[in-house]
Design a protein around this motif. Structure first.
Motif, PDB file in Angstrom:
ATOM      1  N   PRO A  38     118.549  -4.802 120.301  1.00 26.60           N
ATOM      2  CA  PRO A  38     119.195  -5.042 121.490  1.00 26.60           C
ATOM      3  C   PRO A  38     118.692  -6.192 122.255  1.00 26.60           C
ATOM      4  O   PRO A  38     117.892  -6.536 122.416  1.00 26.60           O
ATOM      5  N   LYS A  39     119.780  -6.809 122.859  1.00 24.26           N
ATOM      6  CA  LYS A  39     119.197  -8.100 123.807  1.00 24.26           C
ATOM      7  C   LYS A  39     118.621  -7.626 125.038  1.00 24.26           C
ATOM      8  O   LYS A  39     118.939  -6.426 125.544  1.00 24.26           O
ATOM      9  N   GLY A  40     117.671  -8.395 125.561  1.00 21.91           N
ATOM     10  CA  GLY A  40     116.877  -7.677 126.456  1.00 21.91           C
ATOM     11  C   GLY A  40     115.557  -6.924 126.313  1.00 21.91           C
ATOM     12  O   GLY A  40     114.938  -6.577 127.074  1.00 21.91           O
ATOM     13  N   LEU A  41     115.254  -6.548 124.940  1.00 23.74           N
ATOM     14  CA  LEU A  41     114.374  -5.502 124.687  1.00 23.74           C
ATOM     15  C   LEU A  41     112.977  -6.334 124.748  1.00 23.74           C
ATOM     16  O   LEU A  41     112.149  -5.747 125.338  1.00 23.74           O
ATOM     17  N   PHE A  42     112.862  -7.408 124.471  1.00 26.03           N
ATOM     18  CA  PHE A  42     111.448  -8.058 124.534  1.00 26.03           C
ATOM     19  C   PHE A  42     111.389  -8.339 125.930  1.00 26.03           C
ATOM     20  O   PHE A  42     109.970  -8.441 126.474  1.00 26.03           O
ATOM     21  N   LEU A  89     107.572  -0.611 122.638  1.00 20.61           N
ATOM     22  CA  LEU A  89     108.643  -1.332 122.160  1.00 20.61           C
ATOM     23  C   LEU A  89     109.847  -0.173 121.741  1.00 20.61           C
ATOM     24  O   LEU A  89     111.024  -0.214 121.853  1.00 20.61           O
ATOM     25  N   TRP A  90     109.188   0.763 120.932  1.00 22.75           N
ATOM     26  CA  TRP A  90     110.117   1.912 120.540  1.00 22.75           C
ATOM     27  C   TRP A  90     110.583   2.491 121.493  1.00 22.75           C
ATOM     28  O   TRP A  90     111.903   2.983 121.439  1.00 22.75           O
ATOM     29  N   HIS A  91     109.884   2.979 122.469  1.00 19.10           N
ATOM     30  CA  HIS A  91     110.406   3.637 123.751  1.00 19.10           C
ATOM     31  C   HIS A  91     111.719   2.768 124.453  1.00 19.10           C
ATOM     32  O   HIS A  91     112.428   3.385 124.698  1.00 19.10           O
ATOM     33  N   GLU A  92     111.451   1.600 124.509  1.00 17.10           N
ATOM     34  CA  GLU A  92     112.479   0.680 125.310  1.00 17.10           C
ATOM     35  C   GLU A  92     113.590   0.865 124.320  1.00 17.10           C
ATOM     36  O   GLU A  92     114.853   0.812 124.834  1.00 17.10           O
ATOM     37  N   PHE A  93     113.364   0.931 123.214  1.00 12.26           N
ATOM     38  CA  PHE A  93     114.535   0.640 122.091  1.00 12.26           C
ATOM     39  C   PHE A  93     115.362   2.096 122.251  1.00 12.26           C
ATOM     40  O   PHE A  93     116.686   1.912 122.334  1.00 12.26           O
ATOM     41  N   ILE A  94     114.633   3.339 122.303  1.00  8.82           N
ATOM     42  CA  ILE A  94     115.419   4.563 122.570  1.00  8.82           C
ATOM     43  C   ILE A  94     116.045   4.475 123.850  1.00  8.82           C
ATOM     44  O   ILE A  94     117.282   5.059 123.817  1.00  8.82           O
ATOM     45  N   LEU A  95     115.568   4.003 124.896  1.00 11.96           N
ATOM     46  CA  LEU A  95     116.509   3.649 125.880  1.00 11.96           C
ATOM     47  C   LEU A  95     117.876   3.191 126.030  1.00 11.96           C
ATOM     48  O   LEU A  95     118.622   3.236 126.608  1.00 11.96           O
ATOM     49  N   CYS A  96     117.995   2.106 124.848  1.00  8.52           N
ATOM     50  CA  CYS A  96     119.347   1.708 124.598  1.00  8.52           C
ATOM     51  C   CYS A  96     120.129   2.734 123.847  1.00  8.52           C
ATOM     52  O   CYS A  96     120.061   2.426 122.577  1.00  8.52           O
ATOM     53  N   THR A  97     120.650   3.594 124.380  1.00  9.03           N
ATOM     54  CA  THR A  97     120.887   4.742 123.763  1.00  9.03           C
ATOM     55  C   THR A  97     121.869   4.479 122.468  1.00  9.03           C
ATOM     56  O   THR A  97     121.626   4.975 121.473  1.00  9.03           O
ATOM     57  N   LYS A  98     122.935   3.988 122.843  1.00  7.18           N
ATOM     58  CA  LYS A  98     124.096   3.574 121.784  1.00  7.18           C
ATOM     59  C   LYS A  98     123.288   2.889 120.624  1.00  7.18           C
ATOM     60  O   LYS A  98     123.569   3.144 119.546  1.00  7.18           O
ATOM     61  N   ASN A  99     122.771   1.891 121.128  1.00  9.65           N
ATOM     62  CA  ASN A  99     122.083   0.863 119.959  1.00  9.65           C
ATOM     63  C   ASN A  99     120.960   1.731 119.052  1.00  9.65           C
ATOM     64  O   ASN A  99     121.167   1.607 117.854  1.00  9.65           O
TER      65      ASN A  99
END
Length: 222
Positions: A38-42, A89-99
């Motif tokens: 997802p964009k903005g993850l970094f 990073l994994w935690h932030e990815f999970i917060l992008c729920t649909k992605n």
């Protein structure tokens, strides 16, 4: 129907099933390796760790993909997270729920729940997950998991990127045990410990996807 035709039909169905499962596994692996994050993850990761460069963030993403591949190649068994920065990073990815939900469905066929980063302790379940993760991360980089000459990316990132509160590993501590002699000033953990039963009395998770033929004992080679 003639018995021979029945046998042949069953055999063909078996072959077709094997090819289908192999196709699904390869498709899932390709998705994990190449799916766009997802964009903005970094940017969210750098909010936690401002010292990270864009190149560093890409390395962390590669480490996360290595962790996901370990889960897939283990037969979707439990794998434990060995890196704090990759866990972030994994935690932030999970917060992008649909992605994240879409990524899991295409990569694993089901949702992969988050578990915090850990090290070897007296918890045998978590230890098995760490040993499993170590095994497949090493295999991914053609490292002997029993006698590593270097660390796979996933286990090297916290020390490499100087992550505060991270987990510092060396391939083999040798005669120096938990003395912080890796030069980082932090307490090192040893890659060679994953094949040892000296931590919890067993080696559960180490090479278990290979039927246990390579599971026990340190030393040796591929």
């Amino acid at each position: 129907m003639h018995p021979l035709l029945i046998v042949l039909a069953v055999a063909l169905l078996g072959v077709a099933l094997v090819f289908h499962l192999r196709y699904v596994a390869l498709r899932r692996e390709a998705h994990i390796r190449h799916a766009e994050l997802p964009k903005g993850l970094f940017e969210k990761l750098r909010a936690r760790h401002p010292q990270l460069s864009p190149k560093d963030c890409q390395l962390v993403a590669n480490g996360l993909r290595q962790f996901f591949l370990a889960h897939l190649k283990s037969g979707r068994k439990f794998v434990a997270m060995p890196s704090q920065v990759v866990d972030d990073l994994w935690h932030e990815f999970i917060l992008c729920t649909k992605n994240y939900d879409s990524f899991c469905r295409q990569g694993f066929g089901r949702f992969l729940h988050h578990t915090p980063a850990v090290v070897l302790t007296d918890d045998r379940l978590k230890n098995a997950g760490l040993r499993r993760c170590w095994w497949f991360a090493c295999r991914e980089e053609n490292i002997d998991p029993r006698a590593p000459s270097r660390l796979p990316l996933l286990f090297a990132l916290d020390a490499k990127l100087a992550i505060a509160g991270g987990f510092s590993y060396v391939p083999d501590c040798g005669g120096v045990r938990r003395a912080g002699s890796d030069g980082s000033g932090s307490t090192p953990y040893c890659g060679s410990d994953f094949c040892s039963d000296g931590v919890d009395g067993g080696t559960d998770g180490f090479g278990d996807a290979d039927g246990g033929s390579d599971g026990g004992g340190c030393g040796g080679g591929d």
